[in-house]
Design an enzyme around this catalytic site. Structure first.
Site, PDB file in Angstrom:
ATOM      1  N   GLU A 157       0.122   3.653   1.693  1.00  0.00           N
ATOM      2  CA  GLU A 157       0.119   4.069   3.097  1.00  0.00           C
ATOM      3  C   GLU A 157       1.500   3.833   3.724  1.00  0.00           C
ATOM      4  OE1 GLU A 157      -2.423   5.671   4.464  1.00  0.00           O
ATOM      5  OE2 GLU A 157      -1.832   5.635   6.557  1.00  0.00           O
TER       6      GLU A 157
ATOM      7  N   TYR B 179      -1.684   0.337  10.623  1.00  0.00           N
ATOM      8  CA  TYR B 179      -1.916  -0.319   9.330  1.00  0.00           C
ATOM      9  C   TYR B 179      -0.684  -0.180   8.429  1.00  0.00           C
ATOM     10  CZ  TYR B 179      -3.680  -0.875   4.535  1.00  0.00           C
ATOM     11  OH  TYR B 179      -3.836  -1.238   3.232  1.00  0.00           O
TER      12      TYR B 179
ATOM     13  N   SER C  24       0.803  -1.225   0.000  1.00  0.00           N
ATOM     14  CA  SER C  24       0.000   0.000   0.000  1.00  0.00           C
ATOM     15  C   SER C  24       0.831   1.267   0.000  1.00  0.00           C
ATOM     16  CB  SER C  24      -0.876  -0.016   1.258  1.00  0.00           C
ATOM     17  OG  SER C  24      -1.416   1.260   1.502  1.00  0.00           O
TER      18      SER C  24
HETATM   19  P1  NAP Z   1     -11.543  -4.582   1.731  1.00  0.00           P
HETATM   20  O1  NAP Z   1     -12.664  -4.256   0.812  1.00  0.00           O
HETATM   21  O2  NAP Z   1     -11.538  -4.023   3.111  1.00  0.00           O
HETATM   22  O3  NAP Z   1     -11.437  -6.190   1.804  1.00  0.00           O
HETATM   23  C1  NAP Z   1     -10.652  -6.823   2.773  1.00  0.00           C
HETATM   24  C2  NAP Z   1     -10.847  -8.316   2.628  1.00  0.00           C
HETATM   25  O4  NAP Z   1     -10.037  -8.999   3.604  1.00  0.00           O
HETATM   26  C3  NAP Z   1     -12.296  -8.788   2.881  1.00  0.00           C
HETATM   27  O5  NAP Z   1     -12.577  -9.841   2.014  1.00  0.00           O
HETATM   28  C4  NAP Z   1     -12.211  -9.279   4.318  1.00  0.00           C
HETATM   29  O6  NAP Z   1     -13.210 -10.238   4.643  1.00  0.00           O
HETATM   30  C5  NAP Z   1     -10.855  -9.940   4.282  1.00  0.00           C
HETATM   31  N1  NAP Z   1     -10.293 -10.176   5.619  1.00  0.00           N
HETATM   32  C6  NAP Z   1     -10.052  -9.281   6.589  1.00  0.00           C
HETATM   33  N2  NAP Z   1      -9.502  -9.898   7.664  1.00  0.00           N
HETATM   34  C7  NAP Z   1      -9.399 -11.212   7.353  1.00  0.00           C
HETATM   35  C8  NAP Z   1      -8.926 -12.361   8.040  1.00  0.00           C
HETATM   36  N3  NAP Z   1      -8.435 -12.279   9.285  1.00  0.00           N
HETATM   37  N4  NAP Z   1      -8.955 -13.566   7.409  1.00  0.00           N
HETATM   38  C9  NAP Z   1      -9.454 -13.666   6.143  1.00  0.00           C
HETATM   39  N5  NAP Z   1      -9.933 -12.619   5.452  1.00  0.00           N
HETATM   40  C10 NAP Z   1      -9.905 -11.404   6.049  1.00  0.00           C
HETATM   41  O7  NAP Z   1     -10.144  -4.150   1.071  1.00  0.00           O
HETATM   42  P2  NAP Z   1      -9.819  -3.848  -0.461  1.00  0.00           P
HETATM   43  O8  NAP Z   1     -10.041  -2.405  -0.720  1.00  0.00           O
HETATM   44  O9  NAP Z   1     -10.451  -4.866  -1.326  1.00  0.00           O
HETATM   45  O10 NAP Z   1      -8.226  -4.049  -0.460  1.00  0.00           O
HETATM   46  C11 NAP Z   1      -7.645  -5.331  -0.729  1.00  0.00           C
HETATM   47  C12 NAP Z   1      -6.221  -5.346  -0.198  1.00  0.00           C
HETATM   48  O11 NAP Z   1      -5.454  -4.317  -0.811  1.00  0.00           O
HETATM   49  C13 NAP Z   1      -6.081  -5.116   1.305  1.00  0.00           C
HETATM   50  O12 NAP Z   1      -4.996  -5.877   1.762  1.00  0.00           O
HETATM   51  C14 NAP Z   1      -5.762  -3.644   1.414  1.00  0.00           C
HETATM   52  O13 NAP Z   1      -5.071  -3.382   2.620  1.00  0.00           O
HETATM   53  C15 NAP Z   1      -4.897  -3.460   0.189  1.00  0.00           C
HETATM   54  N6  NAP Z   1      -4.890  -2.133  -0.407  1.00  0.00           N
HETATM   55  C16 NAP Z   1      -6.054  -1.549  -0.767  1.00  0.00           C
HETATM   56  C17 NAP Z   1      -6.026  -0.292  -1.379  1.00  0.00           C
HETATM   57  C18 NAP Z   1      -7.300   0.387  -1.797  1.00  0.00           C
HETATM   58  O14 NAP Z   1      -7.241   1.590  -2.091  1.00  0.00           O
HETATM   59  N7  NAP Z   1      -8.417  -0.321  -1.888  1.00  0.00           N
HETATM   60  C19 NAP Z   1      -4.797   0.325  -1.631  1.00  0.00           C
HETATM   61  C20 NAP Z   1      -3.634  -0.324  -1.264  1.00  0.00           C
HETATM   62  C21 NAP Z   1      -3.679  -1.570  -0.671  1.00  0.00           C
HETATM   63  P3  NAP Z   1     -14.684  -9.796   5.185  1.00  0.00           P
HETATM   64  O15 NAP Z   1     -15.479  -9.472   3.947  1.00  0.00           O
HETATM   65  O16 NAP Z   1     -15.133 -10.997   5.897  1.00  0.00           O
HETATM   66  O17 NAP Z   1     -14.474  -8.592   6.065  1.00  0.00           O
HETATM   67  N1  GDD Z   2     -12.509   7.079   6.160  1.00  0.00           N
HETATM   68  C1  GDD Z   2     -12.652   8.424   6.265  1.00  0.00           C
HETATM   69  N2  GDD Z   2     -13.824   8.900   6.787  1.00  0.00           N
HETATM   70  N3  GDD Z   2     -11.658   9.225   5.844  1.00  0.00           N
HETATM   71  C2  GDD Z   2     -11.852  10.569   5.935  1.00  0.00           C
HETATM   72  C3  GDD Z   2     -13.035  11.113   6.442  1.00  0.00           C
HETATM   73  C4  GDD Z   2     -14.058  10.251   6.905  1.00  0.00           C
HETATM   74  O1  GDD Z   2     -15.103  10.657   7.376  1.00  0.00           O
HETATM   75  N4  GDD Z   2     -12.936  12.473   6.377  1.00  0.00           N
HETATM   76  C5  GDD Z   2     -11.748  12.747   5.837  1.00  0.00           C
HETATM   77  N5  GDD Z   2     -11.068  11.597   5.577  1.00  0.00           N
HETATM   78  C6  GDD Z   2      -9.702  11.511   5.029  1.00  0.00           C
HETATM   79  C7  GDD Z   2      -8.756  10.621   5.839  1.00  0.00           C
HETATM   80  O2  GDD Z   2      -8.239  11.335   6.968  1.00  0.00           O
HETATM   81  C8  GDD Z   2      -7.692  10.307   4.789  1.00  0.00           C
HETATM   82  O3  GDD Z   2      -6.735  11.330   4.753  1.00  0.00           O
HETATM   83  C9  GDD Z   2      -8.479  10.314   3.463  1.00  0.00           C
HETATM   84  O4  GDD Z   2      -9.756  10.891   3.763  1.00  0.00           O
HETATM   85  C10 GDD Z   2      -8.689   8.936   2.855  1.00  0.00           C
HETATM   86  O5  GDD Z   2      -9.222   8.071   3.856  1.00  0.00           O
HETATM   87  P1  GDD Z   2      -9.763   6.612   3.494  1.00  0.00           P
HETATM   88  O6  GDD Z   2     -10.747   6.697   2.391  1.00  0.00           O
HETATM   89  O7  GDD Z   2     -10.190   5.980   4.779  1.00  0.00           O
HETATM   90  O8  GDD Z   2      -8.490   5.889   2.866  1.00  0.00           O
HETATM   91  P2  GDD Z   2      -6.964   5.800   3.341  1.00  0.00           P
HETATM   92  O9  GDD Z   2      -6.165   6.610   2.372  1.00  0.00           O
HETATM   93  O10 GDD Z   2      -6.808   6.097   4.767  1.00  0.00           O
HETATM   94  O11 GDD Z   2      -6.665   4.249   3.147  1.00  0.00           O
HETATM   95  C11 GDD Z   2      -7.058   3.580   1.948  1.00  0.00           C
HETATM   96  O12 GDD Z   2      -6.026   3.687   0.996  1.00  0.00           O
HETATM   97  C12 GDD Z   2      -4.806   3.011   1.351  1.00  0.00           C
HETATM   98  C13 GDD Z   2      -3.817   3.255   0.204  1.00  0.00           C
HETATM   99  O13 GDD Z   2      -3.241   4.509   0.337  1.00  0.00           O
HETATM  100  C14 GDD Z   2      -7.375   2.132   2.313  1.00  0.00           C
HETATM  101  O14 GDD Z   2      -7.969   1.496   1.194  1.00  0.00           O
HETATM  102  C15 GDD Z   2      -6.116   1.358   2.684  1.00  0.00           C
HETATM  103  O15 GDD Z   2      -6.436  -0.027   2.839  1.00  0.00           O
HETATM  104  C16 GDD Z   2      -5.096   1.538   1.546  1.00  0.00           C
HETATM  105  O16 GDD Z   2      -3.919   0.842   1.827  1.00  0.00           O
END
Ligand code: NAP
Ligand code: GDD
Length: 337
Positions: free
Chosen positions: A133, A154, A131
């Site tokens: 992050e 995280y 990520s």
């Molecule tokens: P998500 O929608 O939150 O999905 C997370 C998945 O992990 C769900 O299927 C959840 O199952 C499963 N999970 C959580 N804890 C588990 C456990 N202990 N054992 C087995 N399964 C578990 O996340 P996403 O957005 O699809 O992201 C996928 C991956 O990419 C994650 O690793 C995230 O950290 C990473 N990532 C995401 C982003 C982004 O912007 N989306 C960016 C960078 C990296 P349940 O449905 O049962 O909760």
């Molecule tokens: N969730 C959330 N809720 N975020 C908020 C809010 C709110 O009400 N208001 C402002 N934000 C700001 C957060 O402080 C952050 O700076 C930004 O919106 C994005 O927050 P999220 O959408 O929660 O995503 P993230 O950037 O913290 O994390 C996501 O992206 C990562 C990759 O950079 C997640 O998908 C992570 O799993 C992923 O790794």
């Protein structure tokens, strides 16, 4: 024989798009799901077939990345050609509330899987969902060689998992890839991430069902792309001749305020009249600005994003308006985009 893929996190946003793409490419897909007291497969329902149908190429198995015995058994029985490790406690704000669990699932989960692969002796290609992050306080543009400075439990867990994947590649010659993915969004995005929280609330305000929307830091900037482009990059990494680590990003960053403004304008709403700031959504340490440089992925994988920020915002707003209309009309909702 079709190629077999094992996907953790299959019920999540990324898992559902990746599964769709793998099935379309002819794969047999095995997904790991957690036992839950209510249905947790909504994002997969449109792909799921009765397991009694022999032609079914999607199979779901109960498991948890905190349970290495179960994961080792699945690996042994399924002998996947490719493994996509997407499961994680993926919410940054929540990781401050449950840091120990986040380190366990998001960090140690990767070690459990790689150690199981090694011990069971499975020949597989491994994708680690790393990520942006991890960069945390490091200023943009962030690239593969930018230093990590995580700002949340995280982020710390993802750094540990990143280096674990590199370490198993260097120590044991395993085919491990890190996709350093910047934020990616879609109509299937979890409802508590900021983009979806905004588009879902705006649809409700537009329909007269909600009066206020409480948000945190509107000044944070993110590099937001469209999820199917990113899940496609995961597959491309595992098809590459050599394993490696790749930044996947659009190269454009926008503030939360800009996202909100554009989404509200699309519905003709004045967000300043109903959005309030609630400190509960602030983080103890914020990641202020993420903007990735995906030149390596473009050069070596031929990858590039296909959806602009403006189109992404519009798509998410329209999807939430349609979803709400369907819910209100009592219609069965089908995921399409
Ligand atoms: P998500 O929608 O939150 O999905 C997370 C998945 O992990 C769900 O299927 C959840 O199952 C499963 N999970 C959580 N804890 C588990 C456990 N202990 N054992 C087995 N399964 C578990 O996340 P996403 O957005 O699809 O992201 C996928 C991956 O990419 C994650 O690793 C995230 O950290 C990473 N990532 C995401 C982003 C982004 O912007 N989306 C960016 C960078 C990296 P349940 O449905 O049962 O909760
Ligand atoms: N969730 C959330 N809720 N975020 C908020 C809010 C709110 O009400 N208001 C402002 N934000 C700001 C957060 O402080 C952050 O700076 C930004 O919106 C994005 O927050 P999220 O959408 O929660 O995503 P993230 O950037 O913290 O994390 C996501 O992206 C990562 C990759 O950079 C997640 O998908 C992570 O799993 C992923 O790794």
């Amino acid at each position: 024989m079709p190629r077999r893929a094992l996907v953790t996190g299959v019920t999540g946003q990324d898992g559902s798009y990746l599964t769709e793409q793998l099935l379309a490419r002819g794969y047999e897909v095995h997904g790991v799901i957690r036992r839950s007291s209510s249905f947790n497969t909504e994002r997969l329902d449109h792909l799921y077939r009765d397991p009694h149908e022999e032609s079914t190429r999607l199979r779901l198995h109960h498991g948890d990345i905190c349970d290495s015995g179960r994961m080792a058994k699945l690996l042994y029985e399924l002998q996947p050609h490719e493994m996509y490790h997407l499961a994680a406690q993926s919410h940054v704000r929540v990781s401050f509330d449950i840091p120990e669990y986040t380190l366990d699932a998001t960090g140690l989960g990767t070690i459990r899987l790689l150690e199981s692969i090694r011990k069971v002796g499975v020949e597989t290609r491994f994708y680690q969902a790393s990520s942006s992050e991890m960069y945390g306080a490091t200023p943009p543009p962030q690239r593969e060689d930018s230093p990590f400075h995580p700002r949340s439990p995280y982020g710390v867990a993802k750094v540990a998992a990143f280096w674990t994947a590199v370490n198993y590649r260097e120590s044991y010659g395993m085919f491990c890839c890190n996709g350093i993915m910047f934020n990616h969004e879609s109509p299937r995005r979890g409802e508590t991430f900021v983009t979806r929280k905004i588009t879902r609330a705006l649809a409700r305000v537009y329909a007269g069902l909600q009066e206020k929307l409480y948000l945190g830091n509107l000044d944070a900037r993110r590099d937001w792309g469209y999820t199917p482009d990113y899940t496609d990059a995961m597959w491309q990494m595992l098809q590459h001749d050599d394993p490696g680590d790749f930044v996947i990003a659009t190269g454009e960053s926008h503030s939360v305020r800009e996202f909100l403004d554009l989404a509200a304008r699309h519905l003709g709403l004045d967000w300043e009249s109903f959005v309030e700031i609630d400190e509960r959504y602030f983080r103890p340490a914020e990641v202020h600005d993420l903007c990735g440089d995906a030149s390596k992925a473009r050069r070596e994988l031929g990858w590039k994003p296909t959806v602009t920020f403006e189109d992404l915002v519009r798509m998410m707003v329209e999807a939430d308006v349609d979803l709400l209309e369907d819910e209100l009309a009592g219609r069965t909702v089908r995921l399409t985009s």
